[in-house]
Design an enzyme around this catalytic site. Structure first.
Site, short mmCIF file in Angstrom:
data_model
loop_
_atom_site.label_atom_id
_atom_site.label_comp_id
_atom_site.label_asym_id
_atom_site.label_seq_id
_atom_site.Cartn_x
_atom_site.Cartn_y
_atom_site.Cartn_z
N ARG A 6 0.84 -1.21 0.00
CA ARG A 6 0.00 0.00 0.00
C ARG A 6 0.87 1.24 0.00
O ARG A 6 0.62 2.22 -0.71
CB ARG A 6 -0.91 -0.01 1.24
CG ARG A 6 -1.75 1.27 1.42
CD ARG A 6 -2.79 1.34 0.33
NE ARG A 6 -3.84 2.29 0.63
CZ ARG A 6 -4.03 3.43 -0.03
NH1 ARG A 6 -3.22 3.78 -1.00
NH2 ARG A 6 -5.04 4.21 0.26
N SER A 179 -9.06 6.25 2.76
CA SER A 179 -9.72 5.12 2.11
C SER A 179 -9.63 5.17 0.59
O SER A 179 -10.07 4.23 -0.08
CB SER A 179 -11.20 5.09 2.51
OG SER A 179 -11.92 6.14 1.90
N LYS A 180 -9.08 6.24 0.03
CA LYS A 180 -9.12 6.44 -1.41
C LYS A 180 -8.03 5.64 -2.13
O LYS A 180 -7.12 5.10 -1.52
CB LYS A 180 -9.01 7.93 -1.73
CG LYS A 180 -10.10 8.79 -1.09
CD LYS A 180 -11.49 8.30 -1.42
CE LYS A 180 -12.59 9.24 -0.98
NZ LYS A 180 -12.76 9.32 0.47
N HIS A 181 -8.13 5.58 -3.46
CA HIS A 181 -7.19 4.80 -4.25
C HIS A 181 -5.74 5.19 -3.95
O HIS A 181 -4.87 4.32 -3.83
CB HIS A 181 -7.46 4.99 -5.74
CG HIS A 181 -8.76 4.43 -6.21
ND1 HIS A 181 -9.96 5.07 -6.04
CD2 HIS A 181 -9.04 3.26 -6.85
CE1 HIS A 181 -10.93 4.33 -6.57
NE2 HIS A 181 -10.41 3.23 -7.07
#
Length: 396
Positions: A6, A179-181
């Protein structure tokens, strides 16, 4: 490839660069400028301006198109309430247009029915990662002389008829919330092809400073050392993104394609799991659109299946939490009780926030199951999809 990071090495490297500069004034803004330039290139835009969050972006966009007291701005009720908050921040009156029953996105037909002589702008939302019908929306906007501000907080690298989402309106807003891309914890970006709008956006996001503009994000040291220098040409807000956050966002941007791809692959696993479920209908994708799948969403069509009972069974079998769709904005207590910090006194006299104004959205909202797609190990996503299949079998 079944797994990605991530947060990768580039994010750490760029943050280290900022920290080595020790927050010196002369170095401040360099990383933000790099982020803006890279984002503009990635999203086929002339101008990109970084913000502290994805609500400030929408507020600044509305100010840039001249929306304010006495104006109306059309928004969907089925989305995060920040879209409407931005209208309130601009002292304008929000007007809610209904959504389509199959895509769950704002309806062009409903938009047109909401237009009055006071309408100034439309904010369509690419909800869950899918773009609404921009050809129809833009035709309506052109007919009535309205600005179109894309809210693409949930749609990074999505496509609409071959065009990248973000290049379809006058201004487009993205969010870097966690929470976004792509994320830097909190942050956002506005993009536009208009130098005039970019100049206004920059000024309104930088305290109304003189000498800032479309591609200039700070005033010079020489200017501020001059005792006769007049800094503030207009009212503005301190909406700038810090260099530390910009460093993380730049690293994320450089592997955005794979971050989006993993969400899309996770969504396809969920799509496969529900293909034989007679009581679940996924968000309808148009053949000429590419969904970025911020989330995978399906509608419960059987009145005998309770949302909470389905969620509880899924979790009992080992599933992650299922998110509900947001309460419709006009059904939130702040609108029910008009506790809007006196913005309610600025509403136009025809403002209507009673139940029934958006019947499709009201029917949909309690039926939507929102499955997260931010799995950076596809084995985890596969396990969740298998649990969903077992849950479906239980209710058959």
């Amino acid at each position: 490839m079944q797994m990605i990071e991530r947060v990768g090495k580039k994010e750490h490297q760029y943050v280290e660069e900022v920290l080595r500069d020790g927050f010196r004034t002369s170095a401040n803004g360099k990383m933000t400028r790099r982020l803006e330039e890279a984002f503009a290139e990635k999203f086929d835009s002339q101008y990109a301006i970084a913000f502290c969050n994805g609500t400030a972006t929408l507020h600044a966009a509305l100010e840039a198109v001249g929306a304010g007291l006495g104006d109306e701005v059309i928004v969907p009720p089925l989305t995060m309430s920040s879209t409407t908050f931005a209208v309130l921040h601009a002292n304008a009156t929000p007007v809610f247009a209904d959504v389509e029953p199959d895509t769950f996105l704002i309806s062009a037909k409903s938009i047109e029915a909401c237009i009055t002589p006071k309408t100034k702008a439309i904010i369509p939302v690419s909800l869950f990662g899918l773009a609404p019908d921009y050809d129809a929306i833009n035709a309506i906007a052109k007919k009535h002389g309205l600005a179109v501000i894309e809210d693409d907080a949930q749609c990074f690298l999505g496509k609409y008829k071959g065009k990248i989402v973000g290049t379809l309106g006058d201004i487009s807003s993205f969010s870097f919330q966690g929470s976004k891309h792509m994320s830097c914890g909190e942050g956002g970006m506005l993009i536009t092809q208009s130098e005039e709008l970019a100049n206004k956006i920059r000024k309104y996001s930088c305290l109304g400073y003189a000498n800032v503009g479309s591609k200039v994000g700070k005033i010079s040291k020489k200017d501020i050392q001059d005792p006769d220098y007049c800094r503030h040409e207009s009212l503005g807000w301190n909406y700038r993104l810090s260099d530390v956050c910009s460093a993380v966002a730049l690293g994320q941007l450089e592997h955005l394609e794979e971050l989006v791809e993993f969400r899309q692959k996770s969504a396809m696993l969920f799509m496969e799991a529900i293909k034989d479920a007679p009581f679940l209908t996924p968000q309808k994708n148009s053949a000429d659109c590419e969904n970025a799948y911020w989330a995978f969403v399906a509608k419960i069509d059987d009145d005998d299946i309770d949302w909470r009972v389905f969620r509880d069974k899924y979790m009992e079998l080992g599933g992650d939490a299922i998110y509900a769709a947001w309460k419709l904005t006009y059904q939130e207590p702040m609108f029910r009780n008009l506790t809007l910090l006196k913005r309610e006194t600025l509403f136009n006299s025809n403002a209507n926030y009673a139940d029934g104004i958006c019947p499709v959205a009201e029917k949909l909202q309690p039926r939507l199951l929102q499955f997260k797609t931010n799995y950076f190990d596809l084995n985890e996503a596969q396990q969740q999809a298998e649990i969903l299949s077992k849950t479906i079998q239980y209710f058959k």
